[in-house]
Design a protein around this motif. Structure first.
Motif, PDB file in Angstrom:
ATOM      1  N   LYS A 156       0.823  -1.209   0.000  1.00  0.00           N
ATOM      2  CA  LYS A 156       0.000   0.000   0.000  1.00  0.00           C
ATOM      3  C   LYS A 156       0.859   1.262   0.000  1.00  0.00           C
ATOM      4  O   LYS A 156       0.529   2.254  -0.666  1.00  0.00           O
ATOM      5  CB  LYS A 156      -0.934   0.003   1.212  1.00  0.00           C
ATOM      6  CG  LYS A 156      -2.045  -1.027   1.143  1.00  0.00           C
ATOM      7  CD  LYS A 156      -2.895  -1.008   2.412  1.00  0.00           C
ATOM      8  CE  LYS A 156      -3.995  -2.058   2.371  1.00  0.00           C
ATOM      9  NZ  LYS A 156      -4.790  -2.080   3.637  1.00  0.00           N
ATOM     10  N   SER A 157       1.963   1.241   0.742  1.00  0.00           N
ATOM     11  CA  SER A 157       2.823   2.424   0.804  1.00  0.00           C
ATOM     12  C   SER A 157       3.503   2.684  -0.535  1.00  0.00           C
ATOM     13  O   SER A 157       3.698   3.849  -0.919  1.00  0.00           O
ATOM     14  CB  SER A 157       3.871   2.261   1.909  1.00  0.00           C
ATOM     15  OG  SER A 157       4.808   1.240   1.598  1.00  0.00           O
ATOM     16  N   VAL A 158       3.860   1.619  -1.253  1.00  0.00           N
ATOM     17  CA  VAL A 158       4.463   1.796  -2.576  1.00  0.00           C
ATOM     18  C   VAL A 158       3.415   2.296  -3.556  1.00  0.00           C
ATOM     19  O   VAL A 158       3.656   3.224  -4.335  1.00  0.00           O
ATOM     20  CB  VAL A 158       5.091   0.473  -3.068  1.00  0.00           C
ATOM     21  CG1 VAL A 158       5.585   0.618  -4.500  1.00  0.00           C
ATOM     22  CG2 VAL A 158       6.238   0.061  -2.151  1.00  0.00           C
ATOM     23  N   ARG A 159       2.235   1.704  -3.521  1.00  0.00           N
ATOM     24  CA  ARG A 159       1.162   2.119  -4.413  1.00  0.00           C
ATOM     25  C   ARG A 159       0.784   3.581  -4.190  1.00  0.00           C
ATOM     26  O   ARG A 159       0.446   4.307  -5.136  1.00  0.00           O
ATOM     27  CB  ARG A 159      -0.064   1.233  -4.189  1.00  0.00           C
ATOM     28  CG  ARG A 159      -1.287   1.623  -5.012  1.00  0.00           C
ATOM     29  CD  ARG A 159      -1.036   1.459  -6.493  1.00  0.00           C
ATOM     30  NE  ARG A 159      -2.182   1.894  -7.283  1.00  0.00           N
ATOM     31  CZ  ARG A 159      -2.247   1.801  -8.607  1.00  0.00           C
ATOM     32  NH1 ARG A 159      -1.226   1.276  -9.278  1.00  0.00           N
ATOM     33  NH2 ARG A 159      -3.315   2.204  -9.257  1.00  0.00           N
ATOM     34  N   GLU A 163      -0.209  -4.548  -8.141  1.00  0.00           N
ATOM     35  CA  GLU A 163      -0.829  -3.645  -7.188  1.00  0.00           C
ATOM     36  C   GLU A 163       0.065  -2.440  -6.897  1.00  0.00           C
ATOM     37  O   GLU A 163      -0.423  -1.330  -6.682  1.00  0.00           O
ATOM     38  CB  GLU A 163      -1.140  -4.387  -5.887  1.00  0.00           C
ATOM     39  CG  GLU A 163      -1.919  -3.573  -4.864  1.00  0.00           C
ATOM     40  CD  GLU A 163      -3.300  -3.160  -5.348  1.00  0.00           C
ATOM     41  OE1 GLU A 163      -3.802  -2.111  -4.885  1.00  0.00           O
ATOM     42  OE2 GLU A 163      -3.877  -3.877  -6.204  1.00  0.00           O
ATOM     43  N   MET A 164       1.354  -2.643  -6.910  1.00  0.00           N
ATOM     44  CA  MET A 164       2.285  -1.549  -6.634  1.00  0.00           C
ATOM     45  C   MET A 164       2.338  -0.528  -7.761  1.00  0.00           C
ATOM     46  O   MET A 164       2.467   0.669  -7.522  1.00  0.00           O
ATOM     47  CB  MET A 164       3.707  -2.108  -6.435  1.00  0.00           C
ATOM     48  CG  MET A 164       3.957  -2.797  -5.120  1.00  0.00           C
ATOM     49  SD  MET A 164       5.676  -3.400  -5.080  1.00  0.00           S
ATOM     50  CE  MET A 164       5.816  -3.861  -3.343  1.00  0.00           C
ATOM     51  N   CYS A 165       2.244  -0.994  -8.985  1.00  0.00           N
ATOM     52  CA  CYS A 165       2.553  -0.161 -10.140  1.00  0.00           C
ATOM     53  C   CYS A 165       1.366   0.667 -10.611  1.00  0.00           C
ATOM     54  O   CYS A 165       0.209   0.298 -10.442  1.00  0.00           O
ATOM     55  CB  CYS A 165       3.055  -1.030 -11.295  1.00  0.00           C
ATOM     56  SG  CYS A 165       4.688  -1.722 -11.001  1.00  0.00           S
ATOM     57  N   ALA A 195      11.237   0.183  -9.019  1.00  0.00           N
ATOM     58  CA  ALA A 195      12.109   0.687  -7.960  1.00  0.00           C
ATOM     59  C   ALA A 195      11.454   1.860  -7.264  1.00  0.00           C
ATOM     60  O   ALA A 195      10.808   2.703  -7.910  1.00  0.00           O
ATOM     61  CB  ALA A 195      13.460   1.118  -8.533  1.00  0.00           C
ATOM     62  N   VAL A 196      11.597   1.915  -5.956  1.00  0.00           N
ATOM     63  CA  VAL A 196      11.232   3.104  -5.187  1.00  0.00           C
ATOM     64  C   VAL A 196      12.493   3.949  -5.064  1.00  0.00           C
ATOM     65  O   VAL A 196      13.517   3.476  -4.558  1.00  0.00           O
ATOM     66  CB  VAL A 196      10.692   2.723  -3.798  1.00  0.00           C
ATOM     67  CG1 VAL A 196      10.439   3.969  -2.968  1.00  0.00           C
ATOM     68  CG2 VAL A 196       9.418   1.902  -3.926  1.00  0.00           C
ATOM     69  N   CYS A 197      12.408   5.169  -5.552  1.00  0.00           N
ATOM     70  CA  CYS A 197      13.585   6.048  -5.599  1.00  0.00           C
ATOM     71  C   CYS A 197      13.363   7.310  -4.781  1.00  0.00           C
ATOM     72  O   CYS A 197      12.227   7.761  -4.603  1.00  0.00           O
ATOM     73  CB  CYS A 197      13.901   6.437  -7.040  1.00  0.00           C
ATOM     74  SG  CYS A 197      14.242   5.035  -8.130  1.00  0.00           S
TER      75      CYS A 197
END
Length: 267
Positions: A11-14, A84-86, A96-98
């Motif tokens: 959820k935090s990445v999304r 779900e993340m993308c 990648a989380v940048c």
């Protein structure tokens, strides 16, 4: 392996698809193998986490190996988790989380070469256009892209995807008011060339020697009159056929490559 698409981590990445979250956290998503590859290669210090499916790891082992060699965190995730993340409808197996990092305008201008070519985006609202112009500026060898505060958020997933990795190849400064950008460029000795269909100077006739900046306007209405008036010259791309106009990305590419050709001829 991460398998729960409803976990807090997922959820935090999304949530990074939302501008408010990107602004608060200073983080954004780089989706797809080319974007992740260039982030790892050019700015590993900005990469916080990499998520990859088993198929993605098999297809792009060089990215995973380079990330591990750089001591980055690489997490295997199920296809459902990555989807779900993308933000993209069809993820390409790796994301990648940048951390967002950019120079200040003064620092970027101070590092410009003597024959600098700069691209300024004013009131550019379409993510695809903004990303394509950044990619084109990279391909044409521009030294800096400056994106005004009234333009699209460069860290949005659609912009990042459309740069296809060029986001990490050249300095990009964002969030600066247009008058501040123009004043700072002029103070640095950079000539301001407004790219606009109303220009009296045709692109092949423009003086592209010395440091100069292409000032590009909105996709629909072009440059505001006060911005055109603030520039040293207004240049238009000649249209030899029956097309009414060129879109922003096409016009920017032609202008930037004209600058690149001029620089090649001088050297």
């Amino acid at each position: 392996m991460l398998t729960n698409p409803r976990s807090d981590r997922v959820k935090s990445v999304r949530a990074l698809s939302r501008r408010s979250v990107r602004s608060r956290t200073g983080q954004f998503l780089a989706e797809g193998p080319q974007a992740v590859r260039e982030a790892v290669r050019c700015a590993p210090e900005q990469v916080r986490d990499i998520y990859v499916t088993a198929e993605g790891a098999d297809r792009h082992p060089e990215i995973v190996d380079a990330a591990l060699a750089a001591h980055l965190f690489v997490h295997e995730a199920s296809p459902e988790v990555l989807h779900e993340m993308c933000d993209a409808e069809h993820p390409q197996g790796i994301v990648a989380v940048c951390r967002w990092a950019e120079p200040t305008l003064s620092a970027a201008l101070g590092a410009l070469p003597r024959d600098a070519v700069v691209c300024v985006l004013t009131n550019v609202r379409d993510p695809g256009n903004a990303g394509t112009v950044i990619r084109g500026a990279d391909a044409a060898g521009a030294d800096l892209v400056v994106v005004s505060d009234s333009s699209v958020d460069v860290s949005s997933p659609k912009v990042v995807r459309s740069t296809v990795g060029s986001l990490w190849h050249l300095p990009i400064v964002t969030g600066v008011p247009v008058p501040v950008i123009l004043d700072a460029l002029r103070a640095r000795g950079v000539r301001l060339l407004a790219a606009d269909g109303s220009g009296s100077t045709l692109l092949p006739e423009a003086d592209l020697t010395g440091p100069h900046a292409w000032v590009m306007g909105n996709e629909a209405w072009g440059l505001d009159a006060e911005v055109r008036d603030a520039c040293d010259e207004v240049v238009r791309v000649p249209i030899h056929g029956r097309a009414e106009s060129l879109n922003l990305a096409m016009a920017a590419m032609l202008c930037l490559y004209a600058s690149a050709e001029s620089r090649v001829q001088r050297h």
